[in-house]
Enzyme design. Structure first.
Site: not given
Ligand code: NAD
Length: 253
Positions: A108, A111, A126, A155, A221, A223
């Site tokens: 998801q 990055d 995503h 495009c 996870n 949490e």
């Molecule tokens: P989320 O932000 O909803 O949930 C993050 C989850 O990661 C939480 O359950 C948390 O407990 C867990 N977490 C925190 N630190 C962690 C670690 N060190 N190791 C393992 N787990 C850990 O993320 P989501 O469910 O992916 O949904 C949010 C949406 O927002 C994503 O689908 C994405 O599209 C977008 N998003 C992308 C990025 C990115 O590209 N890095 C960052 C933030 C949000």
């Protein structure tokens, strides 16, 4: 955590086709804030109310103008992504793929850190922050190669509108990515969820679907999540610690 890791390693050894669903938590240790979970963007600033997709549909040229201004002024979130490098969790996932222990990653995250770490079999449900996508034919191209002299860009294949590949709130998931996710989910005989709160649909359905077809479920996870109740093995540790430990266990004969 130790015994959960050993159980997880045993399940991975036994599997023929393991698939992982990854969320923002995997990139947290690369300095990119998550949306949900403690310390996440939502907890600090509240959930966004804007509907990006509606803005794009209403006025694509204006949407691109705003996107360019936003990029050049550099939001803290995009700056964090642009500065980020893969962490030990990303590298461990690439190792698992190269060891033949992980068949596919559904991420998801937008990055690009899986690719930077060396993972090849990845579906970005995503989208990818560094790409654009034609909303008509679905063709993708690297953002940096697209001319933004005339907005909105279009495009070269079909003349359709280009938008950033990142899937916005309210925007349908691109069909090619969605179909690949279902193909992979249905092929899985083991399913891992890593750093995802599993409340964003349709991604949150994949582990449930895989489990219903008999695949054991491993959750990594720190949490509890919406999936914890149905997980067979739960590793309550950061992905950057748990995944390298899993690789180590699998390397022991
Ligand atoms: P989320 O932000 O909803 O949930 C993050 C989850 O990661 C939480 O359950 C948390 O407990 C867990 N977490 C925190 N630190 C962690 C670690 N060190 N190791 C393992 N787990 C850990 O993320 P989501 O469910 O992916 O949904 C949010 C949406 O927002 C994503 O689908 C994405 O599209 C977008 N998003 C992308 C990025 C990115 O590209 N890095 C960052 C933030 C949000």
């Amino acid at each position: 955590v130790e015994s959960a890791l050993r159980q997880a390693a045993a399940l991975v050894r036994r599997s023929q086709y393991a698939v992982a669903l990854v969320g923002a938590g995997l990139s947290a240790e690369s300095g990119i804030p998550t949306y949900r979970g403690s310390g996440g963007v939502y907890e600090r600033f509240g959930e966004p109310t804007i509907d990006g997709w509606e803005l794009f549909v209403a006025d694509p040229a204006e949407w691109w103008r705003q996107a360019i201004v936003h990029e050049t002024s550099g939001s803290p979130f995009s700056q964090a992504i642009d500065r980020a490098a893969p962490n030990p969790g990303h590298y461990a996932m690439a190792d698992l793929e190269h060891m033949g222990r992980l068949a596919h990653v559904i991420t998801q995250n937008i990055d690009n850190l899986h690719a930077m770490a060396g993972s090849r079999r990845v579906t970005e449900i995503h989208g990818n922050r560094y790409k654009v996508r034609c909303i008509e034919c679905g063709a993708r191209e690297r953002l940096e190669t697209v001319s933004l002299d005339r907005l909105p860009p279009s495009c070269p294949v079909c003349g359709g509108l280009y938008k950033n590949d990142v899937v916005m709130f309210g925007e349908p998931i691109p069909r090619d990515a969605l179909e690949e996710c279902y193909r992979q989910t249905l092929a899985a005989d083991l399913f891992l969820t890593i750093g995802t709160s599993a409340v964003v649909y349709p991604a949150a359905d994949f582990p449930v679907l895989a489990k219903r077809r008999g695949a054991p479920l491993i959750e990594i996870n720190p949490e509890a999540t919406a999936l914890s109740e149905i997980a067979d093995v739960i590793i309550r540790a950061p992905a950057g610690v748990a995944l390298p430990a899993l690789v180590d266990l699998l390397l022991v004969p």
